[in-house]
Every structure is written in C-alpha cells, then in structure tokens.
Design an enzyme around this catalytic site. Structure first.
Site: not given
Ligand code: IVH
Length: 713
Positions: A50-51, A53-54, A100, A131, A133, A135, A154, A259, A348, A442, A445, A460, A465
C-alpha cells in the site's frame, strides 16, 4: 506490458526533468497505477505494498498539480469527482438493457429448452454457459478508444441515469482498457486478445454489488459508531450508487462483475459467451470465475444445482444462476418475449428473505437465565417452510434496529441458521406500530431481571426459576451430556411441577412413585407404553448415566461458555470436580482455549451455594467420576499434532468429512473459521471467503496433495 516492480520504474518526478521525460513519466505512472488497481481490486493479488502504491499516486498528483492541462479522464486521480446537481442526467442506452425470464427448478429450465428447440433446431446442439446471478444493480459502462467515458444505471432498460462520477470511484472498474497491451496473465495463463480487435466504442454491462463480508464489516462499523445499520447488501449497493456525492459512493465497498457486451463499433468482439467472458477478463474487467461451459442442458442444470447448495461459498449474494446459450448469434436470433431474451434463463435459488408482519414479541428464559426475545410472526413461507417464530437476538438488537410490534419486518431463513428478523421495513409503517419495552421482571418467575456490565443480555438470576430449571435439566440429560433417554420435555415439566425435581441432582434420587405421578399427570396421548414400563426404563437409564465420564458431567453442568471441547480440557487438567471447584481464575487460564470470561464463569458457578448443594448431592449418590489422563478421550498424536486446519471448497478426492478425519487421525485439529491460530488452509475448488481471510492473515495455503504430503513426507 508486464508490470515492472516499483523499484524498476523510471526516474521519479523532479523539477529539473525535461518536459518530454516528464510527460512519459506521467503516462507511465498512470498506467502503473491503473495496473496496480487492477491487481488489487480485480485479481485480488496485489504485487506492491500500500505504501508503494501511495508513493506512486502522490507522484502522479504532484505532476498533475503542475500540469493540470495534461489530466485525462483515465487518470486514476479522476476517480473522485464533483457532486452532481439535484438529480442525475438521463442516458439513452445504445441497445435495450434486457432482463431475464425465471426458472424455479430443473423442469422449468427443461421447458424453456424445449420451447426454444422447437423455434430453432440449432438449439439441440447448442452449448450453454452457466454464470452466477448476482443480486446487485445492473450498470452500463461506455468506453471510447479504450477510455471509460460514461456509466449508467439500467433505468427502464431504454434510458438510465448518468452515474459516471459514482462509478468512477469503483476501483474494480478499469478506467482504461486493455489494462495492458495483451500480455497480461490471468489465472496463470497468458490470454492474448489477438483474435479480437478492441472496438473504438465499446459498451459493456455488469452487476455492481457489495461483497457479503464487506457488508458485514460496514454494518459492524456503523454499529460501533452507534449508527443505524443497513438491511442487506443489495439495497445498500443500489443506494450507494445513487448518491449525488461521489465521495459517499467511494466510501462504500462496492465491487463489480461484468458479463455482457451491449454494443460495439469499429472492432471485433467474440460471438460466444464463453469467449466473451475470457475476452472481457483479458481486457482487465472483473469477470466471475464461477462460470462454466457445458455441451448439454442437463450438465448445465446439474452445475446450477450444485451452486444452490454451495451458495454460501460465493463472496456475494446470488439469487440464482443464469443459463445462457453460448452462441451469441443464435441467442440473438431467438429474439425476446417482452424484455426477456429467449437465449438465456435465470435459474432462481429458493428465496431466503421475505417480509411479514411482526405480531408480538415474546420472551423466553434460557438455561443460563438469559432472556431471549422472540418474534411472533404472521405465518409466512420461506423456501418451503412456514415460519411463525424468529429470533430477535437480544433487547439491544430490537432497540438498535428500532423494531416495533406491528412492523412489517424482513425475515431471513438461510441454511442451518434459525430464522431471524433482519429489521423493519420503515417505509411500510402506518403509525400504528408500538415501540417495544423489555420486561423488568422474568416472565417465568416474576423476579427482577439483571444486567451485567459489558454484556448486552439481561438475566433472570433466580436460581429457583422454573424456566431455567427446565432448560438446565434439558441440557443435563441431552445426548452430549448425561444422555438420559426418557426424560423428555413434558415429563421434566411435570417433575418440576410436582416438586420432585428442584435441581439436576434430584434426578438421581427420583423414586418409581415420583415418576409414575409425573407420567400420569402429563399428557399421555403420545405414549404407547404403560406407565410402569416407562418408569422402569427411566430408572434404569438414570442409573446407567452414573457411568458417564468426567468431561460429560462437566458439560452437563451447563457452565456458561463451557462446551464439550473445554470440558474435555478441564477434565484433563484437573482430573476431578474437587480440584476443578477449587481452581482460581488464574489457574483456569493456564488451559489453552480458556479465556478470562470462561474462567470467571467457572469460578462463579462453583461459588454459588445452590451449585455447591448440587455437587454435594451428586457426590452422595456416587456420581463423582475422575479422569486419569489415559481414560480421557484425547486427540491422537501424529505428524499433524499441534497444527490447526481449516478446509474450504471442494477437494479432488476427499469429502469434507474425509478431510476432517484424515487430519484428526494424524493428530491435527480442524476448525470452521480462519483465525490467527490457523496454521493451514486446505484449499479446494470454488473456495469461499475463507480464502481471502487466510490470505489477509498470511495463513499457509495447501491443496489436498500437499496436505497428504505433510503426513507422508
Ligand atoms: S444476463 C440478455 N447475467 O439479473 C442478458 N444477468 O433478473 C440479460 N444479473 O437485470 C442479463 N447476474 O441485472 C445476466 N450473470 C448475469 C447476471 C445478470 C446478475 C441480473 C441483471 C438482470 C437480472 C435479471
């Protein structure tokens, strides 16, 4: 360019440098710092301190201060920008940002496949990429001539918000691509980008998120500062990216995985999703390392399902896996249904968090007298199970989260964890919610409750008790303790009620009559056996339990903080209860694993008159085991003696249990989490956050083969 070490860099900036040398030094610094950002934030493998880098960054800042006209948008100093006005500008996406369709299980995924196979016969021989997904929040990044120029949310899929200044603060986002000129090694292999040509205009899509561990750290910091904590990583990430002040975004631990290519002009990019991921990686973008390509749908589904069970190993929240047709031309030709492309599907994972109404808060009394607040919930299904109760941890938690009776609350049920209330959905309040006041007496009791310095819990402290006694006995007779079958919850309740049992030792003076009375008093609908038989079985189980070892008896006493492991160590060290009962806090702390809190709890337990009485009664009935060193179940010694291991990820031939047995039978110890005391991390495929932790603590990392070699040198 492969990054030279800091020492091999050009001459540092000095005022007598001629303009040309200075300019090239400036360019070099920019690319060096961008490279080191990439090593640190994308590859998680920094090559300088880090140093160092700084030092580079300071030098760059100095040059820019003297030559403000040189500063370009790809300079690493440009990550922190100015505040936006009162709102963000709109950005029209160059192509729709699609969503999706969901599949909630293998059959849904197969139905999707059948639908598209009927549309296009090429699907029958298609490959699939799976891949995670993530959140998080979808973001769109624009690069002109390799320089990051714009970033957007988006939005509605057509038009998003311009959050360029905020996105710049994410160190995982390359400000300039490629991060090198094509020789960069990724995952140990050189991946030349030579088959493709960098477009003059490239727009990519990714998911911004806060890693779970970082989220937990952030909340811990807020908690310590007495501030309100965040509900979950997703909402926090979304909120952080929509701050008008980029400095706020910069202070949040946001990361990103890319992605998709949304649009490209003037270049040549891959037409297979698999190659696209490799290509984006080689350009310097952060790309998942969990993705895999399969030749058929069933293998893709199988892989998806393995991640359903292993989702806790992912360092970020994932709500499923995405199965994508690898051939991007074919995927595009399949078209869409609404905003969902036909060429991919979101598989999902079962939900883990839901909201429901908090109907009431009820308090139960634990074994140590601790008062535990429990949420009574409007019944709600989480992942196939109806949840009506959830823990609220302790009273401080309720106050800190400002959880009110009547609130809509977010409830989490994940894996083995008991369902718990994460916090209230403040926006759903109607004004009818009631603030909660913890009880002052309590609930079992009626005696006043007490609070100990430095602890969040209320207790308690009434030794008589009935609720505590019930828990104490349940613990005393449980499997790992005295293991007395037949002393179930109901019968214990009755034995307490009739006064036959006033403490755990009374179990050993129970008569046949006492038991018969309790058995006939309790709800006997569930019993198939006659009362006499029940009483006889119980009496012989009690008699048999007198043979239990010293460690088990110590465990059974239920001293705060003393579990099976410490009980074994205590038995080993002191040999019998006489010696243990006389031990001082200092004596106790000589034992490894016994800290000041446990030591004090032990001394305190033996000092209490009620407990002295119990011990005397136990001695009188002849329950007074002693442990000679040889009778105590000690760990075998072997080549791994004295070493502590943690196992993470999937090993090539050992299962988790195999690995544990292998290590233990060779004298080593296996623990669940990495700490300073860990000697080795045994690393398998797809490790979780333990790897990061081990790296940060400098713990040695070995694979299965190396582990075997430690034993069979
Ligand atoms: S593909 C045509 N790949 O999930 C491509 N989406 O419920 C459409 N998401 O709005 C998306 N990881 O925000 C894709 N590996 C992944 C993803 C991904 C997360 C999210 C994305 C999308 C939502 C769909």
């Amino acid at each position: 360019m492969v990054a030279p070490s800091a020492a091999a860099l050009g001459l540092p900036y000095n005022s007598v440098m001629d303009a040309k040398t200075l300019r090239s030094r400036y360019e070099e610094l920019k690319s060096q710092i961008n490279f080191h950002n990439y090593r640190y934030h994308v590859l998680d493998a920094p090559v300088i301190s880090d140093a160092e880098y700084d030092k580079l960054l300071n030098e760059l800042k100095q040059i820019e201060a003297d030559h403000p006209d040189w500063v370009t948008p790809d300079s690493p100093t440009q990550r922190a920008g100015a505040k936006a006005a009162d709102r963000f500008d709109k950005v029209r996406h160059p192509a729709p940002i699609l969503s999706l369709a969901n599949a909630f299980g293998a059959d849904d995924a197969r139905a999707w496949y059948e639908r598209i196979r009927k549309l296009d016969e090429r699907v029958a021989s298609a490959k699939f990429v799976v891949e995670p997904k993530i959140d998080g929040l979808s973001v769109v990044l624009h690069y002109r001539d390799g320089v990051f120029v714009q970033g957007a949310t988006r939005g509605d899929g057509e038009v998003g918000e311009d959050i360029t200044a905020n996105l710049r603060t994410l160190k995982a986002i390359p400000l300039k691509i490629p991060v090198d000129s094509g020789q960069l090694t990724v995952g140990g292999k050189t991946r030349p980008t030579a088959n493709y040509q960098l477009p003059t205009y490239l727009v990519v899509r990714g998911e911004a998120f806060i890693p779970i561990r970082e989220f937990e750290k952030l909340n811990k910091k807020l908690e310590e500062a007495g501030e309100k904590t965040y509900l979950n990583p997703r909402n926090t990430a979304a909120g952080s990216l929509r701050q008008l002040d980029p400095a706020l975004t910069a202070s949040r631990p946001l990361s990103l995985l890319v992605y998709q290519i949304i649009h490209s002009e003037g270049g040549k990019v891959p037409t297979s999703q698999w190659e696209l991921l490799e290509y984006l990686k080689a350009l310097g973008f952060p790309v998942t390392d969990v993705a895999k390509r399969f030749n058929d749908l069933e293998s893709a589904i199988a892989y998806t399902e393995t991640w359903n069970t292993r989702r806790d190993e992912l360092p970020y929240e994932a709500d499923g896996m995405v199965i994508k047709i690898d051939d991007l031309n074919l995927a595009a030709e399949l078209g869409f249904v609404g905003k969902d492309p036909r060429g991919a599907i979101a598989f999902k994972f079962p939900a883990r968090e839901v909201t429901t109404k908090l109907l009431d808060i009820r308090v139960t009394v634990g074994r140590t007298g601790v008062l535990i607040p429990n949420a009574v919930l409007e019944p709600v299904e989480i992942n196939g199970v109806i949840v009506e109760r959830a823990t609220l941890h302790n009273f401080d938690y309720i106050a800190e989260k400002d959880i009110r009776v009547g609130d809509r609350v977010l409830v989490k049920r994940a894996g083995e964890v008991i369902p718990y209330v994460i916090g209230p959905v403040v926006d759903a309040r109607t004004g009818k919610e009631r603030k909660y006041k913890p009880p002052t007496v309590c609930p079992a009791c009626g005696q006043p409750v007490e609070h100990f310095e430095g602890e969040v819990a209320w207790y308690c402290v009434n030794a008589a008790c009935p609720a505590q006694l019930q828990r104490n006995i349940e613990h005393f007779v449980s499997r790992g303790s005295m293991d007395i079958t037949g002393l179930g919850y109901k019968i214990v309740e009755k034995l307490i009620e009739t006064g036959a049992v006033k403490d755990v030792a009374d179990i050993y003076t129970l008569t046949r009559k006492d038991i018969l009375e309790a058995v006939t008093k309790k709800d006997r609908k569930t019993d198939k056996e006659p009362p006499g038989k029940i009483a006889d079985n119980l009496l012989s189980a009690i008699a048999e339990s007198k043979n239990r070892s010293l460690p088990r008896l110590i465990t059974a006493l239920g001293i705060r903080g003393v579990g099976e492991v410490s009980a074994r160590d205590l038995a080993n060290h002191f040999g019998n209860l006489d010696a243990l009962s006389k031990a001082s806090v200092d004596d106790l702390q000589e034992i490894e694993g016994v800290g000041p809190n446990i030591a004090e709890a032990i001394v305190d337990w033996f000092a209490r008159p009620a407990n002295k009485k119990i011990l005397k009664k136990l001695k009188d009935v002849g329950l007074w085991p002693s442990a000679s060193r040889s009778t105590v179940n000690r760990q075998p010694s072997g080549p791994l003696s004295g070493l502590t291991f943690v196992v993470t990820g999937t090993l090539p031939t050992f299962s988790r249990d195999d690995a544990k047995e292998f290590i233990e039978s060779n004298g080593g110890k296996v623990t669940d989490s990495v700490s300073k005391k860990t000697d080795y991390l045994v690393l398998g495929e797809n490790p979780g956050s333990k790897l990061e932790k081990a790296k940060s603590l400098g713990v040695k990392i070995v694979d299965e083969a190396q582990l075997r070699r430690l034993v069979f040198k």
